[in-house]
Design a protein around this motif. Structure first.
Motif, PDB file in Angstrom:
ATOM      1  N   ASN A 184      23.868  33.956  40.170  1.00 14.66           N
ATOM      2  CA  ASN A 184      23.221  35.171  39.634  1.00 14.66           C
ATOM      3  C   ASN A 184      22.558  34.895  38.291  1.00 14.66           C
ATOM      4  O   ASN A 184      23.159  34.253  37.426  1.00 14.66           O
ATOM      5  N   GLU A 186      20.073  36.906  35.246  1.00 10.47           N
ATOM      6  CA  GLU A 186      19.749  38.261  34.796  1.00 10.47           C
ATOM      7  C   GLU A 186      18.872  38.198  33.547  1.00 10.47           C
ATOM      8  O   GLU A 186      18.650  37.126  32.994  1.00 10.47           O
ATOM      9  N   ARG A 223      31.316  37.260  39.170  1.00 10.49           N
ATOM     10  CA  ARG A 223      30.068  36.530  39.330  1.00 10.49           C
ATOM     11  C   ARG A 223      29.892  35.551  38.164  1.00 10.49           C
ATOM     12  O   ARG A 223      30.433  35.749  37.075  1.00 10.49           O
ATOM     13  N   TRP A 225      27.231  34.609  35.840  1.00 13.12           N
ATOM     14  CA  TRP A 225      25.944  35.163  35.418  1.00 13.12           C
ATOM     15  C   TRP A 225      25.272  34.311  34.340  1.00 13.12           C
ATOM     16  O   TRP A 225      25.851  34.083  33.272  1.00 13.12           O
TER      17      TRP A 225
END
Ligand code: GDD
Length: 322
Positions: A184, A186, A223, A225
């Motif tokens: 992931n 972001e 997760r 991230w």
């Protein structure tokens, strides 16, 4: 001047990658899908001032439309193709499994065939995902290039088909195709229906008195991230390597959705427990419970290192939203 074609240029990663490549002196071509609200397609590029950049060219096309790809490959003759186009939302892939399969699996077949036919020397980056692993994990709790893959979502299945097909085209036709296995990632440009920016936007709205609660799904999933800006740099590095290979890109640390809530709300001097509720509609029929990646290969071979920490990324997202 090098020419690169980016599919999915309207997304989070597309905008960061276009910025990176133009900064490196590339002529960038981006593929745009027809949309009833065209402004939605270019809002990220516009926000960073790229729309008027003379080195950025946008063309209508779709990875599910092979003739459009053949035309664009012939017109651009790119040296590098970055396939970032996808239906990228895991939960929505349960609602739209055929659409997801068309875009994320068959779309990749179309790209491979278009490149093989028109510009076979072009290097291809394929956006693979940690969702391909499903709940398979090595004994030490990490996932790496050698970990087996058994996806738990239609999205993961489509991405795994594409990943395998890229390996087959690489070995069968000698094409330069690098599969990134990205965990992931972001940023302030992240769509608001992914959990990080959903929490940031919800918490900021609460801090301003514009909302009183935030409904989420599973708070216990974890997760790994990282920041999209760091991860698109890894994509570019994979195509500069002398051989086409597969690389995991991850931070190597995981946090739960609950910890993320704690972090974001406390940035705003709020206690998430006073505002966060749970709603069944945000749960997935099957969940990938925990994710943590080992990117030693990327770090050792390509000397990639992230510039952002998890906390630095959260701070940037909250500040941008404020
Ligand atoms: N979206 C969302 N919305 N997720 C929620 C919510 C909510 O309200 N509440 C809890 N979650 C949980 C999900 O169940 C999941 O465990 C986690 O938050 C992360 O969800 P997303 O942010 O939607 O990302 P993802 O992990 O499903 O998928 C993203 O990462 C993949 C790489 O592992 C996407 O970017 C994929 O395209 C990417 O391949």
């Amino acid at each position: 001047m090098k020419r690169a074609l980016i599919t999915g240029i309207s997304g989070q990663d597309g905008s960061y990658l276009a910025e990176l490549l133009i900064g490196k002196g590339y002529e960038v071509w981006g593929l745009l899908r027809r949309h009833s609200v065209p402004e939605n397609q270019t809002s990220r590029l516009e926000a960073i001032g790229l729309l008027s950049n003379p080195y950025l060219n946008l063309v209508y096309g779709d990875i599910t439309d092979l003739p459009s790809l053949l035309n664009i490959m012939g017109k651009v003759l790119p040296q590098e193709v970055y396939n970032l186009a996808a239906q990228s939302h895991v939960r929505i892939s349960f609602d739209q499994p055929a659409f997801t399969t068309n875009a994320d699996a068959v779309g990749v077949l179309n790209i491979l065939e278009a490149v093989r036919t028109i510009c076979p020397a072009a290097k291809i980056y394929q956006a693979g995902s940690s969702e391909m692993f499903g709940n398979e994990v090595d004994d030490d709790g990490y996932r790496r290039e050698s970990t087996s893959m058994r996806p738990v979502s239609p999205y993961g299945c489509a991405k795994l088909y594409a990943f395998n097909l890229c390996s087959v085209y690489r070995s069968s036709y000698g094409m330069f195709i690098a599969n990134g296995i990205l965990f992931n990632h972001e940023s302030p440009r992240r769509g608001l229906n992914f959990v990080t920016n959903k929490i940031v936007a919800g918490a900021v709205a609460i801090s301003k008195g514009e909302a009183s609660e935030l409904a989420l799904g599973n708070l216990e999933a974890t997760r790994d991230w990282g920041h999209a800006k760091d991860y698109v740099r890894a994509m570019w590095m994979m195509l500069q390597h002398e051989t086409p290979e597969d690389f995991v890109c991850a931070m190597g640390e995981s946090h739960s959705v609950r910890e993320l809530c704690e972090e974001v709300f406390s940035e705003l001097d709020l206690d998430y427990r006073d505002y966060v509720t749970q709603d069944r509609k945000y749960f997935r029929p099957t969940e990938l419970h925990d994710l943590k990646g080992d990117s030693s290969k990327l770090r050792k071979t390509l000397h990639w290192e992230p510039e952002y920490s998890f906390r630095g990324m959260v701070e940037e997202m909250v500040a941008a939203r404020l």
